[in-house]
Design a protein around this motif. Structure first.
Motif, PDB file in Angstrom:
ATOM      1  N   ILE A 215       0.840  -1.203   0.000  1.00  0.00           N
ATOM      2  CA  ILE A 215       0.000   0.000   0.000  1.00  0.00           C
ATOM      3  C   ILE A 215       0.872   1.248   0.000  1.00  0.00           C
ATOM      4  CG2 ILE A 215      -1.708   1.318   1.327  1.00  0.00           C
ATOM      5  CD1 ILE A 215      -2.765  -1.421   2.337  1.00  0.00           C
ATOM      6  N   ALA A 216       1.964   1.211   0.762  1.00  0.00           N
ATOM      7  CA  ALA A 216       2.894   2.350   0.785  1.00  0.00           C
ATOM      8  C   ALA A 216       3.459   2.611  -0.602  1.00  0.00           C
ATOM      9  CB  ALA A 216       4.018   2.088   1.783  1.00  0.00           C
ATOM     10  N   ILE A 217       3.804   1.550  -1.320  1.00  0.00           N
ATOM     11  CA  ILE A 217       4.324   1.698  -2.683  1.00  0.00           C
ATOM     12  C   ILE A 217       3.275   2.329  -3.596  1.00  0.00           C
ATOM     13  CG2 ILE A 217       5.009   0.400  -4.750  1.00  0.00           C
ATOM     14  CD1 ILE A 217       6.426  -1.572  -2.851  1.00  0.00           C
ATOM     15  N   SER A 218       2.018   1.879  -3.451  1.00  0.00           N
ATOM     16  CA  SER A 218       0.954   2.419  -4.305  1.00  0.00           C
ATOM     17  C   SER A 218       0.731   3.903  -4.017  1.00  0.00           C
ATOM     18  CB  SER A 218      -0.346   1.636  -4.102  1.00  0.00           C
ATOM     19  OG  SER A 218      -0.980   1.962  -2.879  1.00  0.00           O
ATOM     20  N   ILE A 219       0.843   4.300  -2.751  1.00  0.00           N
ATOM     21  CA  ILE A 219       0.666   5.710  -2.381  1.00  0.00           C
ATOM     22  C   ILE A 219       1.810   6.547  -2.936  1.00  0.00           C
ATOM     23  CG2 ILE A 219       0.639   7.345  -0.452  1.00  0.00           C
ATOM     24  CD1 ILE A 219      -0.705   5.114   1.218  1.00  0.00           C
ATOM     25  N   LEU A 220       3.015   6.077  -2.727  1.00  0.00           N
ATOM     26  CA  LEU A 220       4.178   6.838  -3.186  1.00  0.00           C
ATOM     27  C   LEU A 220       4.190   6.932  -4.711  1.00  0.00           C
ATOM     28  CD1 LEU A 220       6.610   8.362  -2.188  1.00  0.00           C
ATOM     29  CD2 LEU A 220       7.910   6.235  -2.169  1.00  0.00           C
ATOM     30  N   GLY A 221       3.792   5.855  -5.378  1.00  0.00           N
ATOM     31  CA  GLY A 221       3.713   5.895  -6.838  1.00  0.00           C
ATOM     32  C   GLY A 221       2.724   6.939  -7.321  1.00  0.00           C
ATOM     33  N   GLN A 222       1.589   7.043  -6.639  1.00  0.00           N
ATOM     34  CA  GLN A 222       0.592   8.038  -7.029  1.00  0.00           C
ATOM     35  C   GLN A 222       1.089   9.466  -6.780  1.00  0.00           C
ATOM     36  OE1 GLN A 222      -3.292   8.311  -4.859  1.00  0.00           O
ATOM     37  NE2 GLN A 222      -4.147   7.771  -6.875  1.00  0.00           N
ATOM     38  N   ILE A 223       1.787   9.664  -5.673  1.00  0.00           N
ATOM     39  CA  ILE A 223       2.345  10.983  -5.383  1.00  0.00           C
ATOM     40  C   ILE A 223       3.346  11.382  -6.462  1.00  0.00           C
ATOM     41  CG2 ILE A 223       3.846  12.262  -3.793  1.00  0.00           C
ATOM     42  CD1 ILE A 223       2.568  10.637  -1.508  1.00  0.00           C
ATOM     43  N   ILE A 224       4.205  10.454  -6.842  1.00  0.00           N
ATOM     44  CA  ILE A 224       5.195  10.726  -7.890  1.00  0.00           C
ATOM     45  C   ILE A 224       4.502  11.055  -9.207  1.00  0.00           C
ATOM     46  CG2 ILE A 224       7.019   9.685  -9.298  1.00  0.00           C
ATOM     47  CD1 ILE A 224       7.755   8.025  -6.779  1.00  0.00           C
ATOM     48  N   GLU A 225       3.470  10.291  -9.539  1.00  0.00           N
ATOM     49  CA  GLU A 225       2.740  10.512 -10.787  1.00  0.00           C
ATOM     50  C   GLU A 225       2.080  11.893 -10.806  1.00  0.00           C
ATOM     51  OE1 GLU A 225      -0.546   8.101 -13.428  1.00  0.00           O
ATOM     52  OE2 GLU A 225      -0.942   8.336 -11.286  1.00  0.00           O
ATOM     53  N   VAL A 226       1.399  12.257  -9.724  1.00  0.00           N
ATOM     54  CA  VAL A 226       0.716  13.555  -9.656  1.00  0.00           C
ATOM     55  C   VAL A 226       1.726  14.688  -9.752  1.00  0.00           C
ATOM     56  CG1 VAL A 226      -0.599  15.086  -8.132  1.00  0.00           C
ATOM     57  CG2 VAL A 226      -1.273  12.686  -8.385  1.00  0.00           C
ATOM     58  N   ARG A 227       2.832  14.549  -9.055  1.00  0.00           N
ATOM     59  CA  ARG A 227       3.858  15.600  -9.070  1.00  0.00           C
ATOM     60  C   ARG A 227       4.467  15.746 -10.467  1.00  0.00           C
ATOM     61  NH1 ARG A 227       9.533  15.619  -7.370  1.00  0.00           N
ATOM     62  NH2 ARG A 227      10.125  17.735  -6.780  1.00  0.00           N
ATOM     63  N   ALA A 228       4.745  14.623 -11.117  1.00  0.00           N
ATOM     64  CA  ALA A 228       5.347  14.670 -12.449  1.00  0.00           C
ATOM     65  C   ALA A 228       4.400  15.293 -13.467  1.00  0.00           C
ATOM     66  CB  ALA A 228       5.741  13.260 -12.888  1.00  0.00           C
ATOM     67  N   ARG A 229       3.117  14.950 -13.399  1.00  0.00           N
ATOM     68  CA  ARG A 229       2.145  15.510 -14.345  1.00  0.00           C
ATOM     69  C   ARG A 229       1.950  17.002 -14.108  1.00  0.00           C
ATOM     70  NH1 ARG A 229      -2.653  10.919 -14.972  1.00  0.00           N
ATOM     71  NH2 ARG A 229      -1.369   9.394 -16.079  1.00  0.00           N
ATOM     72  N   ARG A 230       1.999  17.412 -12.848  1.00  0.00           N
ATOM     73  CA  ARG A 230       1.872  18.840 -12.539  1.00  0.00           C
ATOM     74  C   ARG A 230       3.040  19.619 -13.133  1.00  0.00           C
ATOM     75  NH1 ARG A 230       4.243  21.654  -8.409  1.00  0.00           N
ATOM     76  NH2 ARG A 230       3.305  23.653  -7.876  1.00  0.00           N
ATOM     77  N   LEU A 231       4.245  19.119 -12.938  1.00  0.00           N
ATOM     78  CA  LEU A 231       5.423  19.803 -13.472  1.00  0.00           C
ATOM     79  C   LEU A 231       5.427  19.786 -14.994  1.00  0.00           C
ATOM     80  CD1 LEU A 231       8.184  18.499 -11.009  1.00  0.00           C
ATOM     81  CD2 LEU A 231       7.108  20.760 -11.054  1.00  0.00           C
ATOM     82  N   GLU A 232       4.936  18.693 -15.570  1.00  0.00           N
ATOM     83  CA  GLU A 232       4.853  18.598 -17.038  1.00  0.00           C
ATOM     84  C   GLU A 232       3.880  19.632 -17.586  1.00  0.00           C
ATOM     85  OE1 GLU A 232       2.691  15.325 -19.547  1.00  0.00           O
ATOM     86  OE2 GLU A 232       4.713  14.583 -19.063  1.00  0.00           O
ATOM     87  N   ALA A 233       2.749  19.811 -16.900  1.00  0.00           N
ATOM     88  CA  ALA A 233       1.755  20.794 -17.342  1.00  0.00           C
ATOM     89  C   ALA A 233       2.304  22.219 -17.228  1.00  0.00           C
ATOM     90  CB  ALA A 233       0.487  20.657 -16.515  1.00  0.00           C
ATOM     91  N   LEU A 234       3.038  22.468 -16.163  1.00  0.00           N
ATOM     92  CA  LEU A 234       3.621  23.804 -15.978  1.00  0.00           C
ATOM     93  C   LEU A 234       4.694  24.096 -16.999  1.00  0.00           C
ATOM     94  CD1 LEU A 234       3.896  23.831 -12.076  1.00  0.00           C
ATOM     95  CD2 LEU A 234       2.364  25.240 -13.456  1.00  0.00           C
ATOM     96  N   SER A 235       5.409  23.054 -17.415  1.00  0.00           N
ATOM     97  CA  SER A 235       6.514  23.233 -18.359  1.00  0.00           C
ATOM     98  C   SER A 235       6.045  23.353 -19.796  1.00  0.00           C
ATOM     99  CB  SER A 235       7.490  22.035 -18.253  1.00  0.00           C
ATOM    100  OG  SER A 235       8.009  21.923 -16.946  1.00  0.00           O
ATOM    101  N   ALA A 236       4.821  22.922 -20.080  1.00  0.00           N
ATOM    102  CA  ALA A 236       4.323  22.937 -21.455  1.00  0.00           C
ATOM    103  C   ALA A 236       4.217  24.368 -21.968  1.00  0.00           C
ATOM    104  CB  ALA A 236       2.954  22.248 -21.522  1.00  0.00           C
ATOM    105  N   PRO A 237       4.647  24.619 -23.203  1.00  0.00           N
ATOM    106  CA  PRO A 237       4.536  25.982 -23.762  1.00  0.00           C
ATOM    107  C   PRO A 237       3.095  26.404 -23.887  1.00  0.00           C
ATOM    108  CG  PRO A 237       5.122  24.389 -25.483  1.00  0.00           C
ATOM    109  CD  PRO A 237       5.221  23.666 -24.171  1.00  0.00           C
TER     110      PRO A 237
END
Length: 242
Positions: A215-237
């Protein structure tokens, strides 16, 4: 670098404040740019301030051209932080995993029998109610909050506080039925449908996790995914409107 600039950078780091140091390459003139203010040689240059604040959002240093001048934007942002509400078995797996990924981890739980240094070695532990701990710590956009206690007295105040902040991730342990009841309680406390939609519940990626470590792995994976998508959206031109 000027002494006062170095002092400002150190203070920002200690207080988890985002800050960009803009250095004009032609003469090394310095400007300190925060999300809400600017100090220094080019503090009134709106084009520079806009570029610096976009760099702060993305969390990436870069060189920009402003009015024919080359400016190096050195970005200082707080490290990602994970606040775990509930010193339970899942937290004992989640805390060290997140630490390995350079998250600044804090476990919050007023129950002194659970929130001990011996159960969470090398991790900051606060034996306080979550909303009181959050008030002391301050929640920022580099923070993720996960509630794990299953106890509304502990989880609900934490979620209510987090939902009124800029944290990038909020997760809550519990079944779909539990999550629906949680939504009803928070609605009575004034949390809107739009605000509640930010809560990931049941928390974690759907990978069939059963054990606390899984369960800890699933939580951490989701946190990483959300953070990466947020940064990707901010970086998009940005695309200009037609």
């Amino acid at each position: 670098m000027k002494a006062e600039t170095l002092a400002a950078l150190q203070e920002a780091r200690n207080k988890r404040h985002a800050l960009a140091l803009a250095t004009r390459l032609s003469d090394a003139a310095e400007t300190l740019i925060y999300p809400d203010k600017a100090l220094g040689a080019q503090a009134s240059d709106e084009t520079l301030l806009s570029a610096a604040r976009r760099a702060l959002e993305i969390g990436r240093s870069e060189t920009v051209d402003v009015g024919g001048q080359r400016i190096f934007l050195n970005v200082y942002v707080p490290p990602p932080r994970l606040i775990i509400v509930g010193a339970v078995h899942i937290a004992q797996s989640l805390a060290p995993m997140a630490s390995l990924l350079d998250f600044d981890v804090t476990v919050v739980d007023p129950r002194r029998a659970f929130a001990t240094d011996s159960r969470f070695p090398g991790v900051k532990v606060m034996q306080e109610w979550a909303d009181e701990a959050f008030e002391k710590m301050g929640l920022d956009r580099s923070t993720a909050v996960v509630t794990l206690t299953h106890d509304p007295k502990l989880d609900d105040p934490a979620l209510e506080y987090a939902l009124k902040s800029e944290v990038f991730y909020i997760g809550a342990l519990g079944s779909r039925k539990t999550h629906a009841k949680r939504k009803e309680r928070l609605a009575e406390a004034g949390i809107t449908e739009e605000q509640f939609a930010r809560v990931h519940g049941p928390v974690g990626l759907n990978i069939g996790a059963k054990s606390p470590a899984e369960i800890a792995i699933s939580i951490l994976g989701q946190i990483i995914e959300v953070r990466a998508r947020r940064l990707e959206a901010l970086s998009a031109p940005k695309v200009a409107a037609a």
